[in-house]
Design a protein around this motif. Structure first.
Motif, PDB file in Angstrom:
ATOM      1  N   LEU A 154      45.781  70.151  13.402  1.00  0.00           N
ATOM      2  CA  LEU A 154      45.751  68.718  13.685  1.00  0.00           C
ATOM      3  C   LEU A 154      45.211  68.416  15.072  1.00  0.00           C
ATOM      4  O   LEU A 154      44.693  67.329  15.320  1.00  0.00           O
ATOM      5  CB  LEU A 154      47.161  68.133  13.547  1.00  0.00           C
ATOM      6  CG  LEU A 154      47.735  68.067  12.129  1.00  0.00           C
ATOM      7  CD1 LEU A 154      49.186  67.619  12.162  1.00  0.00           C
ATOM      8  CD2 LEU A 154      46.912  67.146  11.254  1.00  0.00           C
ATOM      9  N   ASN A 155      45.330  69.370  15.991  1.00  0.00           N
ATOM     10  CA  ASN A 155      44.786  69.181  17.329  1.00  0.00           C
ATOM     11  C   ASN A 155      43.277  69.369  17.379  1.00  0.00           C
ATOM     12  O   ASN A 155      42.653  69.079  18.404  1.00  0.00           O
ATOM     13  CB  ASN A 155      45.453  70.150  18.312  1.00  0.00           C
ATOM     14  CG  ASN A 155      46.848  69.701  18.688  1.00  0.00           C
ATOM     15  OD1 ASN A 155      47.049  68.570  19.105  1.00  0.00           O
ATOM     16  ND2 ASN A 155      47.829  70.580  18.518  1.00  0.00           N
ATOM     17  N   GLN A 156      42.696  69.903  16.319  1.00  0.00           N
ATOM     18  CA  GLN A 156      41.248  70.099  16.255  1.00  0.00           C
ATOM     19  C   GLN A 156      40.697  69.518  14.959  1.00  0.00           C
ATOM     20  O   GLN A 156      39.867  70.118  14.291  1.00  0.00           O
ATOM     21  CB  GLN A 156      40.892  71.584  16.357  1.00  0.00           C
ATOM     22  CG  GLN A 156      41.344  72.254  17.636  1.00  0.00           C
ATOM     23  CD  GLN A 156      40.845  73.676  17.726  1.00  0.00           C
ATOM     24  OE1 GLN A 156      39.762  73.965  18.237  1.00  0.00           O
ATOM     25  NE2 GLN A 156      41.637  74.607  17.216  1.00  0.00           N
ATOM     26  N   TYR A 157      41.178  68.351  14.603  1.00  0.00           N
ATOM     27  CA  TYR A 157      40.782  67.711  13.356  1.00  0.00           C
ATOM     28  C   TYR A 157      39.327  67.239  13.459  1.00  0.00           C
ATOM     29  O   TYR A 157      38.854  66.890  14.549  1.00  0.00           O
ATOM     30  CB  TYR A 157      41.695  66.519  13.076  1.00  0.00           C
ATOM     31  CG  TYR A 157      42.005  66.296  11.625  1.00  0.00           C
ATOM     32  CD1 TYR A 157      42.830  67.167  10.931  1.00  0.00           C
ATOM     33  CD2 TYR A 157      41.476  65.207  10.941  1.00  0.00           C
ATOM     34  CE1 TYR A 157      43.130  66.954   9.594  1.00  0.00           C
ATOM     35  CE2 TYR A 157      41.776  64.983   9.603  1.00  0.00           C
ATOM     36  CZ  TYR A 157      42.604  65.871   8.931  1.00  0.00           C
ATOM     37  OH  TYR A 157      42.895  65.670   7.611  1.00  0.00           O
ATOM     38  N   TYR A 219      39.725  61.222  22.398  1.00  0.00           N
ATOM     39  CA  TYR A 219      39.297  60.551  21.171  1.00  0.00           C
ATOM     40  C   TYR A 219      39.809  61.230  19.913  1.00  0.00           C
ATOM     41  O   TYR A 219      39.626  60.724  18.804  1.00  0.00           O
ATOM     42  CB  TYR A 219      37.773  60.422  21.111  1.00  0.00           C
ATOM     43  CG  TYR A 219      36.992  61.686  21.425  1.00  0.00           C
ATOM     44  CD1 TYR A 219      36.907  62.737  20.522  1.00  0.00           C
ATOM     45  CD2 TYR A 219      36.307  61.817  22.633  1.00  0.00           C
ATOM     46  CE1 TYR A 219      36.179  63.878  20.806  1.00  0.00           C
ATOM     47  CE2 TYR A 219      35.566  62.947  22.926  1.00  0.00           C
ATOM     48  CZ  TYR A 219      35.506  63.979  22.019  1.00  0.00           C
ATOM     49  OH  TYR A 219      34.790  65.109  22.310  1.00  0.00           O
ATOM     50  N   SER A 220      40.474  62.401  20.053  1.00  0.00           N
ATOM     51  CA  SER A 220      41.010  63.098  18.881  1.00  0.00           C
ATOM     52  C   SER A 220      42.239  63.887  19.294  1.00  0.00           C
ATOM     53  O   SER A 220      42.149  64.811  20.104  1.00  0.00           O
ATOM     54  CB  SER A 220      39.958  64.035  18.283  1.00  0.00           C
ATOM     55  OG  SER A 220      40.503  64.787  17.214  1.00  0.00           O
ATOM     56  N   VAL A 357      33.792  61.614  30.610  1.00  0.00           N
ATOM     57  CA  VAL A 357      34.558  62.719  31.169  1.00  0.00           C
ATOM     58  C   VAL A 357      36.039  62.530  30.834  1.00  0.00           C
ATOM     59  O   VAL A 357      36.619  61.473  31.111  1.00  0.00           O
ATOM     60  CB  VAL A 357      34.368  62.820  32.692  1.00  0.00           C
ATOM     61  CG1 VAL A 357      35.176  64.000  33.249  1.00  0.00           C
ATOM     62  CG2 VAL A 357      32.894  62.971  33.040  1.00  0.00           C
ATOM     63  N   PHE A 358      36.646  63.581  30.273  1.00  0.00           N
ATOM     64  CA  PHE A 358      38.050  63.549  29.889  1.00  0.00           C
ATOM     65  C   PHE A 358      38.859  64.505  30.770  1.00  0.00           C
ATOM     66  O   PHE A 358      38.307  65.237  31.592  1.00  0.00           O
ATOM     67  CB  PHE A 358      38.201  63.915  28.410  1.00  0.00           C
ATOM     68  CG  PHE A 358      37.587  62.900  27.484  1.00  0.00           C
ATOM     69  CD1 PHE A 358      38.361  61.899  26.912  1.00  0.00           C
ATOM     70  CD2 PHE A 358      36.222  62.922  27.201  1.00  0.00           C
ATOM     71  CE1 PHE A 358      37.793  60.952  26.076  1.00  0.00           C
ATOM     72  CE2 PHE A 358      35.646  61.976  26.364  1.00  0.00           C
ATOM     73  CZ  PHE A 358      36.436  60.987  25.813  1.00  0.00           C
ATOM     74  N   GLY A 389      44.673  66.437  23.707  1.00  0.00           N
ATOM     75  CA  GLY A 389      43.553  66.616  22.793  1.00  0.00           C
ATOM     76  C   GLY A 389      42.661  67.764  23.215  1.00  0.00           C
ATOM     77  O   GLY A 389      42.817  68.328  24.304  1.00  0.00           O
ATOM     78  N   GLN A 390      41.707  68.102  22.353  1.00  0.00           N
ATOM     79  CA  GLN A 390      40.804  69.220  22.618  1.00  0.00           C
ATOM     80  C   GLN A 390      39.381  68.802  22.287  1.00  0.00           C
ATOM     81  O   GLN A 390      39.093  68.356  21.180  1.00  0.00           O
ATOM     82  CB  GLN A 390      41.213  70.444  21.797  1.00  0.00           C
ATOM     83  CG  GLN A 390      42.611  70.950  22.116  1.00  0.00           C
ATOM     84  CD  GLN A 390      43.041  72.112  21.248  1.00  0.00           C
ATOM     85  OE1 GLN A 390      42.235  72.963  20.892  1.00  0.00           O
ATOM     86  NE2 GLN A 390      44.330  72.155  20.905  1.00  0.00           N
TER      87      GLN A 390
END
Length: 767
Positions: A154-157, A219-220, A357-358, A389-390
């Motif tokens: 779910l962290n890399q959906y 964003y995810s 940039v995050f 997020g990732q």
């Protein structure tokens, strides 16, 4: 309960490649959720090597310590190991399948070990997308897959873009650019006022220990994904547990498409993009499980997601939303969004200029968890990675090329081209199959008459004219005898298009209806019987074939329905050119790969679809059922009570199921692949044969009305009729490029009529 169609599980394994436990790492580690396993089928620790179709290296918590294995069953499993060295050892011990056959990369173990930026260069999908050979949806899914995004974490959906900005109007024009989001800017930079706030944050940042960033959120994230899917199990249970055994506050629930978009423009903590389900899964917008989601501060009960006024239903919204994704505007600008998420604007000076940039812990390479000795600090870093997020792996370091627009004048028919000829005088043509691709060895149209005489008619039609040359073998009695498909069918069977299948570029014909309860395979070149297939306990009544997308070569899936109320699923081996058993060895007798049950009466129609992995069947009096190709019952279709006599079923790759019922004068009914009724229409004349266009938008049908009918699947609107038939239509098919419709008549005649489906593909204005 309403459960998501697919659930993929991430298993934890140790360095000895031995399964520690059957709890999902995703579930047990992140949210401590053993109870969610009630929604998981077939948890076990063994997978046959010969069922492995693709192997990918994967990240977990931004560390290169996992692999994902895709299986022939259309499931995938993800394993997390100690480190990258163990990953390489495991890949070397697995079959040399690479990342599968779909993306053009070499089928080798080394392919599975490549970093994403190198792997993307081994694939041919970017060129296919530029040439409009694949859809925008397919290309975005491909980029997600290569960049390490997966349904298993779910962290890399997978990430999809917001497309539209108009969620308040009564009408939506997909040709109006003002209805679309600016894809060259990240979500956080779309609103000028909010953009200035993020810019000020970055420029005024003074913490030497943490690099400057525009956005403290991402964003995810797992939370965003669960919030979108909270009405759909198992996401509901996951969401409840993440929120402390309750749903989120009603005011924060995903309850409105328009409000979700508004929040992404105003809330400084909300810069999320979308998930793929919003382009194909209408059930995620319905509260079919009747969850109590609470009441908002404005005293509104949170139930189904509120849709834009231009969408009549959740199914309508998903269909229009998908059309927007494939629109001309998005096709022209999608490369700009790719630059932000997967490309050269993801990191470095270009990311700063693009306000993209995050937080630094969302990027791979910024933290080596293995090097952190302090367990408390390591746990803290892991939690930050999960919560912030990732970012996907960077695939491109240069601007992504734009999509090329094909010429609209190429191969467009500017005049009607019609061919009428008699194949078997006064003997109805029960089956027609066109193999008109010029790349095939011999372009032809197979016809089979009701007296079981087939003909291989040479195809010479083109948009500028041409014709069809009747099989010369039909001019002599000895030739007709050679073209006869075995002994007569059982007296209880009326030969129809359902009794035949033409496969392998019309080189073989499958025929059912024989008294001995078999169906048979004949060579069209010699007319000889090549195989008799037994397995049913009563007469076989219908056949269907589809490409086996999960196998190599030219393998097919064959489905046979019988009066014994079962459907058998068979494997056609393209290399051996015969139906084979499970072991697929020389001398192995044909045996079914799955037995499909659930009907109480004899099967009258069946359709299998290798792309979706489904088989749909109907019996007299019902029900109509949807199974997987492994025989698992998925859905009982919600058929109207006055539709009790299904005659033919077609399944589109896009998820539509069309059933032709012969009650009264007939009904056309359209369902989703989840068995929900979408549209229905009572007919003026009964339909005897139908097929679907490749884009899933049109039904081409014919019957007692003595005309070819073009129906729009959406709302079941009759768009056009071709009335040049001298008798009822018994069989129908489209040419490979869908420029011609070929119809077999009750009089024994064959008609080839030019057609231009694009002129009815308005698809731009909705209200």
């Amino acid at each position: 309960m309403i459960v998501a169609d697919c659930l993929y599980i991430l298993f934890l394994m140790n360095t000895n490649y031995k399964l520690k436990n059957t709890n999902s790492l995703l579930l047990s580690k992140l949210y401590q959720l053993p109870e969610v396993l009630v929604y998981v089928n077939d948890i076990h620790g063994r997978w046959n090597f010969d069922k492995i179709r693709a192997v990918y290296s994967r990240r977990y918590l931004l560390q290169n310590c996992a692999i994902e294995i895709f299986l022939a069953s259309r499931r995938s499993v993800m394993f997390k190991f100690a480190d990258a060295n163990v990953v390489k050892k495991v890949i070397n011990a697995l079959p040399s399948v690479g990342i599968g056959k779909f993306y053009g990369a070499p089928r080798a173990r080394v392919t599975s070990t490549l970093i994403p930026s190198r792997l993307i260069r081994k694939c041919n999908m970017t060129q296919k997308w530029m040439n409009e050979e694949i859809s925008n949806f397919e290309y975005i899914m491909f980029l997600n897959t290569i960049a390490g995004r997966t349904y298993n974490d779910l962290n890399q959906y997978p990430i999809f873009p917001w497309i539209l900005t108009n969620y308040t109007s009564e009408h939506l024009d997909l040709n109006d650019p003002s209805n679309y989001r600016d894809l060259s800017k990240p979500i956080g930079a779309l609103d000028p006022q909010r953009r200035d706030k993020f810019k000020t944050r970055y420029e005024s940042w003074q913490d030497d220990g943490i690099p400057a960033f525009h956005y403290g959120t991402h964003y995810s994230t797992a939370g965003f994904t669960l919030a979108f899917c909270l009405r759909l199990e198992p996401f509901s249970t996951l969401f409840i547990n993440m929120q402390g055994n309750k749903f989120d506050a009603p005011d924060r629930c995903f309850s409105s498409i328009a409000q979700a978009w508004k929040n992404c423009q105003q809330d400084t903590a909300d810069v999320k993009e979308l998930i793929p389900e919003l382009f194909y899964q209408p059930e995620m917008l319905l509260n079919n499980n009747k969850f109590d989601l609470g009441v908002t501060s404005e005293e509104e009960v949170v139930n189904d997601v509120k849709l834009p006024p231009w969408a009549k239903s959740c199914y309508d919204f998903i269909e229009i939303h998908r059309m927007a994704l494939e629109s001309k505007y998005v096709s022209q600008h999608l490369h700009e969004w790719i630059d932000l998420i997967f490309g050269y604007k993801q990191r470095g000076p270009e990311a700063i200029s693009a306000m993209n940039v995050f937080y630094y812990l969302t990027y791979e390479g910024n933290c080596d968890l293995q090097a952190i000795q302090d367990p408390v600090m390591r746990t803290g870093i892991e939690q930050q990675i999960r919560n912030f997020g990732q970012t996907p792996s960077q695939l491109f370091t240069e601007p992504h090329p734009a999509r090329q627009s094909k010429s609209q004048t190429k191969d467009i028919i500017d005049r009607d081209v019609t061919m009428n000829l008699v194949v078997t005088n006064n003997v109805p043509l029960a089956f027609v199959k066109s193999c008109t691709n010029p790349s095939s060895m011999s372009a032809s149209v197979i016809t089979i008459s009701s007296n079981q005489v087939y003909a291989v008619n040479k195809w010479m039609m083109s948009t500028s004219g041409g014709g069809i040359e009747i099989d010369q073998a039909l001019t002599t009695s000895s030739g007709i005898a050679q073209r006869r498909l075995g002994e007569p069918m059982d007296q209880s069977i009326t030969p129809s298009t359902l009794c035949f299948c033409s496969i392998c570029d019309n080189r073989f014909i499958l025929v059912c209806g024989y008294w001995d309860k078999s169906f048979k395979c004949f060579s069209t070149e010699t007319g000889k019987l090549t195989q008799s297939i037994f397995g049913h306990w009563d007469i076989v009544t219908c056949l269907s074939s589809s490409v086996d997308t999960q196998s190599d070569g030219d393998d097919l899936i064959i489905a046979s329905g019988s009066k014994d109320a079962t459907i058998l699923i068979w494997s056609w081996n393209g290399r051996r050119e015969r139906i084979v058993g499970e072991n697929n060895v020389i001398g192995d007798a044909g045996a079914p790969r799955a037995i499909v049950t659930g009907h109480e009466n004899g099967i009258v129609c069946v359709a299998c679809n290798g792309e979706l992995g489904l088989v749909v069947s109907g019996s007299i009096g019902g029900p109509c059922l949807i199974h997987t190709l492994s025989g698992e019952l998925m859905h009982i279709m919600s058929v109207p009570s006055y539709c009790q006599r299904p005659f033919q079923v077609c399944v589109s790759d896009h998820g539509f199921i069309v059933v032709n019922f012969t009650d009264n004068k007939g009904y056309l009914v359209v369902f989703t692949s989840n068995g929900r009724l979408l549209y229905q229409r009572e007919l003026q004349e009964r339909i005897l044969a139908m097929t679907l266009s490749s884009d899933g938008k049109f039904i081409i049908a014919g019957g007692f009305g003595k005309c070819v009918e073009i129906w729009q699947i959406r709302d079941l609107i009759l768009l056009h009729t071709m009335t040049n038939c001298d008798s009822s239509i018994r069989a129908i098919d489209l040419s490979h490029n869908e420029r011609f419709v070929v119809a077999g008549l009750a009089s024994g005649g064959l008609i080839a009529q030019s057609i231009n489906l694009s002129k009815w593909d308005k698809g731009s204005f909705y209200s």
